[in-house]
Scaffold this active site. Structure first.
Site, PDB file in Angstrom:
ATOM      1  N   CYS A 192      51.115 -10.965  18.656  1.00  0.00           N
ATOM      2  CA  CYS A 192      52.029 -11.765  18.023  1.00  0.00           C
ATOM      3  C   CYS A 192      53.010 -10.643  16.936  1.00  0.00           C
ATOM      4  CB  CYS A 192      51.515 -12.828  17.138  1.00  0.00           C
ATOM      5  SG  CYS A 192      50.624 -13.857  17.873  1.00  0.00           S
ATOM      6  N   ARG A 196      48.512  17.236  22.202  1.00  0.00           N
ATOM      7  CA  ARG A 196      49.170  16.559  22.956  1.00  0.00           C
ATOM      8  C   ARG A 196      49.073  17.121  24.355  1.00  0.00           C
ATOM      9  NH1 ARG A 196      52.792  12.458  22.130  1.00  0.00           N
ATOM     10  NH2 ARG A 196      53.062  13.581  20.010  1.00  0.00           N
ATOM     11  N   GLU A 238      47.544  25.146  18.328  1.00  0.00           N
ATOM     12  CA  GLU A 238      46.571  24.128  17.666  1.00  0.00           C
ATOM     13  C   GLU A 238      47.059  23.052  18.796  1.00  0.00           C
ATOM     14  OE1 GLU A 238      46.228  24.542  13.103  1.00  0.00           O
ATOM     15  OE2 GLU A 238      47.951  23.637  13.682  1.00  0.00           O
ATOM     16  N   TYR A 280      57.342   4.818  17.752  1.00  0.00           N
ATOM     17  CA  TYR A 280      57.925   5.810  17.807  1.00  0.00           C
ATOM     18  C   TYR A 280      59.459   5.360  18.624  1.00  0.00           C
ATOM     19  CZ  TYR A 280      53.898   8.703  16.692  1.00  0.00           C
ATOM     20  OH  TYR A 280      52.812   9.180  16.036  1.00  0.00           O
ATOM     21  N   ARG A 290      52.235   4.040  20.572  1.00  0.00           N
ATOM     22  CA  ARG A 290      53.413   4.868  20.569  1.00  0.00           C
ATOM     23  C   ARG A 290      54.836   4.345  20.849  1.00  0.00           C
ATOM     24  NH1 ARG A 290      54.092   8.596  23.855  1.00  0.00           N
ATOM     25  NH2 ARG A 290      54.890  10.139  22.269  1.00  0.00           N
TER      26      ARG A 290
HETATM   27  C1  LIG Z   1      49.087  17.224  14.838  1.00  0.00           C
HETATM   28  C2  LIG Z   1      48.879  18.448  14.558  1.00  0.00           C
HETATM   29  C3  LIG Z   1      48.722  19.373  15.717  1.00  0.00           C
HETATM   30  C4  LIG Z   1      48.625  18.929  17.022  1.00  0.00           C
HETATM   31  O1  LIG Z   1      50.066  18.596  17.818  1.00  0.00           O
HETATM   32  P1  LIG Z   1      50.368  18.401  19.215  1.00  0.00           P
HETATM   33  O2  LIG Z   1      51.671  17.909  19.304  1.00  0.00           O
HETATM   34  O3  LIG Z   1      49.612  17.193  19.651  1.00  0.00           O
HETATM   35  O4  LIG Z   1      50.100  19.514  19.836  1.00  0.00           O
HETATM   36  C5  LIG Z   1      48.448  20.701  15.537  1.00  0.00           C
HETATM   37  N1  LIG Z   1      48.698  21.252  14.038  1.00  0.00           N
HETATM   38  C6  LIG Z   1      48.605  20.387  13.211  1.00  0.00           C
HETATM   39  C7  LIG Z   1      48.818  20.941  11.893  1.00  0.00           C
HETATM   40  C8  LIG Z   1      49.115  18.910  13.405  1.00  0.00           C
HETATM   41  O5  LIG Z   1      49.126  18.241  12.231  1.00  0.00           O
END
Ligand SMILES: *Cc1c(COP(=O)(O)O)cnc(C)c1O
Length: 399
Positions: free
Chosen positions: A326, A258, A255, A298, A294
């Site tokens: 601001c 980034r 998944e 963070y 970001r």
């Molecule tokens: C946010 C998320 C991702 C993607 O994460 P990356 O760091 O962008 O690769 C994949 N799976 C789940 C369940 C997420 O919440």
């Protein structure tokens, strides 16, 4: 900078998106797999259509992300619906469309069963197991440790298996899922989690479930610092779990968000002016935490450069690069060594493809910026209009 609708704006490289996808596709050769692009990282419709054409599935965290994925033409049977607070109406849509759903908690399982009944369709589910592996990242983006709000407690696994057995008309348990966190820069962490996950798969299969999917989530980091450090690639990630995946004969779902999109983009700003207060020098730009949060959220580092070479006699100083919003949290970079820029100079914030535009707000009524990409032939095309003041006023029409 002179031809765009306005500044700041996001500028992507379409060929770089393609290359990032191909790195995963090539790494996965020889495995049955789904590359589920995590739409929350960047939900530009043109980018989604491009990733879908390349062969991505989609990872969703809301009903609207599912609607957008369908609009972009994604095959719903290659989509996965995640989240710790999925709403019943969104689950009904997911059930109707036949997307995979990750079970996150006891109440989530209840809602998925209810959604299956309303939709009149059995739902393919994966159990999101919290493996309790420390991803060694900022606490805001760590999700796979014990005290995280995500996933089921692994000591509760039996309860979930019994519940799945009790609902054969509503649920088909097809796999196990984990997602450790984001910006992970050590692939050992993925391997540790995969070892635990295949053990869960063995336990689940031992109870008669025919599960075919191991979903190891996303989370691979990128080189935000531009210091030449060697970071793990998609191939390093896949190679570290390949034997485990083959040994259990499962389909691998990954998944990435980034690592597919972050390094394909920069936010292009213009310097409004330079000032000094106390012991601090500031470069004030037109972009801000509204367009790119970001660093504020963070304390994330994003590399910053001026777009044109500075004159050889330009004085180099240490600057905080800040926006006009601001809030003292409104910075894009702290303590950066830069040649003192003239007013109007272009300044880019690198690696702004993931969790930047998708997190943008309209705070201070800085309307969301336009987006462009550079095509394969080097031409520039707009891929999203900037939001306007008129768009804002529309929310009050007819009240
Ligand atoms: C946010 C998320 C991702 C993607 O994460 P990356 O760091 O962008 O690769 C994949 N799976 C789940 C369940 C997420 O919440």
């Amino acid at each position: 900078m002179d031809t765009v609708e306005r500044r700041p704006f996001y500028l992507y490289s379409k060929p770089q998106i393609t290359r990032n996808f191909e790195a995963y596709r090539d790494a996965l050769e020889g495995l049955n797999s789904i590359i589920g692009y995590a739409i929350k990282a960047n939900n530009n419709l043109k980018i989604l259509e491009h990733l879908r054409k390349l062969g991505c599935g989609a990872v969703l965290v809301s009903g609207n992300e599912l609607r957008l994925a369908l609009r972009a033409g994604f095959d719903p049977t290659r989509c996965i619906f995640n989240g710790n607070g999925k709403l019943l109406e969104d689950l009904v849509l997911a059930a109707q469309e036949g997307v995979f759903v990750n079970v996150d908690s006891e109440f989530d399982l209840d809602n998925i069963v209810a959604a299956a009944r309303i939709a009149g369709r059995k739902v393919n589910v994966l159990l999101r197991i919290n493996p309790d592996v420390d991803p060694q990242v900022h606490p805001y983006v760590a999700t796979g440790n014990k005290n995280s709000k995500f996933g089921i407690r692994n000591e509760k696994l039996q309860w979930f298996l019994d519940s799945a057995k009790a609902h054969p008309d509503e649920l088909k348990l097809v796999g196990a899922h984990c997602h450790l966190g984001s910006t992970i820069t050590k692939v050992d962490i993925f391997r540790d989690a995969a070892v635990l996950m295949v053990n869960y798969i063995d336990q689940i299969r031992a109870q008669g479930f025919e599960i075919d999917y191991l979903n190891i989530g996303g989370g691979l980091g990128i080189d935000y610092y531009h210091t030449g450090a060697v970071l793990p690639t998609p191939r390093d990630l896949i190679d570290t779990v390949r034997e485990l995946v083959l040994s259990r004969n499962v389909n691998l779902i990954i998944e990435p968000g980034r690592s597919l999109i972050a390094n394909t983009c920069c936010l292009v700003n213009r310097v409004t002016g330079v000032k000094t207060n106390g012991t601090k020098n500031f470069v004030v730009i037109d972009g801000s935490m509204a367009e790119l949060i970001r660093p504020s959220l963070y304390g994330a580092y994003q590399h910053i450069e001026l777009v044109s070479p500075s004159p050889p006699d330009a004085e180099v100083s240490t600057f905080d690069v800040v926006g006009p919003v601001c809030e003292s949290a409104d910075f894009l970079g702290k303590d950066r060594e830069l040649p003192t820029p003239d007013r109007g100079t272009g300044l880019v914030v690198h690696d702004a493809g993931a969790y930047c535009m998708s997190m943008a707000s309209t705070y201070n009524l800085k309307m969301r910026p336009p987006e462009y990409w550079v095509e394969e032939d080097g031409s520039v095309a707009k891929i999203r209009h900037g939001e306007t003041f008129e768009d804002h006023i529309r929310y009050f029409e007819g009240l």
